[in-house]
Structures are given as C-alpha cells and as structure tokens.
Scaffold this active site. Structure first.
Site, PDB file in Angstrom:
ATOM      1  N   ASP A 275     100.765  61.393  21.072  1.00  0.00           N
ATOM      2  CA  ASP A 275      99.473  62.072  21.248  1.00  0.00           C
ATOM      3  C   ASP A 275      99.596  63.597  21.204  1.00  0.00           C
ATOM      4  OD1 ASP A 275      97.985  59.743  21.521  1.00  0.00           O
ATOM      5  OD2 ASP A 275      98.213  59.670  23.696  1.00  0.00           O
TER       6      ASP A 275
ATOM      7  N   LYS B 272      92.027  63.703  25.648  1.00  0.00           N
ATOM      8  CA  LYS B 272      91.459  62.971  24.503  1.00  0.00           C
ATOM      9  C   LYS B 272      90.820  61.660  24.941  1.00  0.00           C
ATOM     10  CE  LYS B 272      94.780  59.548  24.210  1.00  0.00           C
ATOM     11  NZ  LYS B 272      94.630  58.127  24.283  1.00  0.00           N
TER      12      LYS B 272
END
Ligand code: ATP
Length: 306
Positions: A153, A12
């Site tokens: 995350d 990401k």
C-alpha cells in the site's frame, strides 16, 4: 545545526477490491480502486546527535490509547525500515534521527496506517538527505518503487488521490480525481481479524471472477459510487465475523448510501451523501461505545509540510 523536516500522508479506502486466484508465491493478485482520505498521518524528522541512532515517538489524541500502544517503536516499525532502505539505496550508513509520528489512522484497521507513515517518511527523508548532504532527490516513481519493496500500500500512499492498484496493489495507475467530495464513516472494530485467515476463507468460498476495467469507470456522483463499490473479500470477512453484517445493515438504515467491509476488514466503510448526516451517525455510534470516525476523499499523496 538541527535539520527538521515534516511530511504527511493519507489513509486509504478500497472503493473496489477484486481478488484473483492464489499464485504459486502464495499471494493473490488484486485489482483495487483506491481512494485517499483526508485522515492524515504527520511525521516530523529531526537530526539526532551523532551516535544516538533512531528513536521513534508515537502519539495522537483522536485514537483510543490502545492504537497508539500497538505501534512498535523499534526496527519493526515501517518508518525504521524506510530509513534503512533509503540510506542503503544511497550507500549511506543509517542516519541518527528522532522521528515523531502523529497518528490519526486507526492501527490494523485496513486503512494503510503503517504504509502512510512509511510514505510520509520516504518523502521526508528524501528531503532530509537533500538538505543535509546535497543528495539529488529521488522522483515520486523511484520512491514508489523503493516503497513497494516494503509494503504493497506504500506506493498508493505516496500518490494519493484516486488510483488503480494492480499486482499486489503496489503497481499504481493514477486516475483523475472524483468531481465531488465523498463523505466517509469508518467504523473500527475492537476485535482484530487475521488477514491470512480472511484470504484462506476467500479461497474456500471459491468466488473467483474476471477483473473489471476499473480505470474506465465513470463516477460522477456519490450515488454512482455507491452503486459500484464492491469487495471480493467481504463474504469471507462476514463469514468469519457475522456481526459485521448487522453493522452494515444498521449503517444503511441510518442513511449510508452503501456500507462495505474495507479490504480484509474488520473496518466497515460507509459512504454518505450528506456530510452532516455522516457526522451525526458517527456521534450516535460513539455514544453507544462503537469507535467510528469520519473523513472525506480524496486527499493528496504524501507531501512535505511547512
Ligand atoms: P493495511 O491497510 O496496509 O493492510 P493496516 O492499516 O491494517 O494496514 P497498520 O495500521 O499499518 O495496519 O498496522 C499493522 C501492523 O503493522 C500493526 O499491528 C503494527 O504491529 C505494525 N506496524 C509497523 N509499523 C507501523 C506503523 N508505523 N504504524 C502502525 N503500525 C505499524
């Protein structure tokens, strides 16, 4: 019979990373626009012999060896924690497993490498328990809830694409994909940077502002995206690592629409209009001994591979 399950999950970048005031529990709430990149970890699960326990093997040929060596292969590896959590959720003993992790995401680069492995593991083990024991598979939302307990995350790595992350980043609201492919250069520092230290500096600098309505943002081109990229932690990271300011300036001089510290750093993510230029600049940096890689966004969330 041996059961083999393969899964992959993305890295990401935070396109926008807004940080709120520190709470009583010591955490800062965040408002994060996440984008998944086509830099994917691949994980293979193989049923082990009875009583063999869990063995983890990590390899990869696109990262410097020190990244591979930095990944723990004991209980502290996030994938190990996923096995314990999902087995316990089903009231099962920890299964015997051989786990192979093909690493492509730089370690400790703020790109969610460990979280991506954990997300791939959740999807793979969900399938493994179904194939081996006929256990009904958990939904994506249930896997995300389980993953959130292990790392903020992990839910985003399960969903992928473009998404808003709130609270600690683990509460995900999926957003429609961008209508264009974005080209990214990720510049990975040799030097580490302590995340708690960055947040401490952030508190000292007193840069608080109201959160934006990120879900309402309309992004139709790379230029527009460059215009809205922002990271509240960047001033803190730059204060601790001033050399990153020069790197950012250099990347923009070399053609990046915008170069920005990614999360708490020290990785710098640079957005390019042209994929060719992006690759050229990465090669140039590599020829000067700077570790840089390229990728594109967005990318799917964790998924099974054939
Ligand atoms: P994030 O962006 O989610 O903050 P990161 O990408 O900066 O994370 P990771 O690559 O996930 O950082 O690694 C941080 C530390 O976590 C490593 O130094 C390592 O000790 C530990 N770790 C545990 N499991 C893993 C894993 N599967 N892969 C990489 N690191 C792991």
């Amino acid at each position: 019979m041996t059961t083999v399950v393969k899964a992959s999950a993305p890295a990401k970048v935070n396109l926008v990373f807004e940080v709120g005031a520190i709470q009583a529990d010591g955490y800062h709430p965040v408002n994060s626009l996440y984008l998944a990149l086509n830099l994917r970890e691949e994980l293979t699960l193989v049923s082990g012999e009875v009583g063999s326990g869990i063995s983890i093997y990590v390899h990869g040929d696109t990262l410097p060896e020190r990244h591979i060596e930095a990944v723990p292969t004991d209980e502290s590896n996030l994938v190990f924690k996923v096995v314990a959590a999902l087995a316990s959720h089903h009231g099962l003993a920890t299964p015997d497993l051989q786990i192979d992790i093909h690493k492509r995401i730089p370690v400790a680069g703020g790109m969610a490498g460990g979280s991506s492995d954990a997300a791939a593991m959740l999807v793979a083990l969900n399938e493994f328990f179904y194939q081996e024991l006929g256990i009904t598979k958990l939904t994506l939302a249930e896997l995300a809830q389980l993953g959130a307990g292990l790392g903020s995350d992990i839910p985003f790595c399960l969903y992928g694409g473009l998404a808003l992350g709130t609270n600690r980043g683990e509460q995900i609201q999926e957003l429609p994909s961008l209508e264009f492919e974005s080209n990214w250069l990720l510049c990975i520092s040799n030097q580490g940077l302590s995340t708690p230290l960055v947040y401490q500096k952030f508190d000292e600098l007193d840069l608080l502002h109201d959160f934006s309505d990120l879900a309402a943002m309309k992004i139709t081109s790379a230029q527009e995206l460059a215009g809205l990229m922002a990271n509240d932690l960047e001033p803190a990271t730059l204060a601790l690592m001033p050399a990153l300011s020069d790197l950012k300036a250099k990347l923009e001089e070399l053609g990046a629409l915008k170069a920005m510290v990614s999360g708490s750093g020290p990785t710098v993510a640079a957005l390019f209009e042209s994929s060719e230029r992006c690759v050229e600049v990465a090669k140039l940096l590599n020829s000067h001994g700077i570790f840089a890689l390229t990728s594109t966004g967005d990318s799917a969330g964790a998924r099974l591979e054939g």
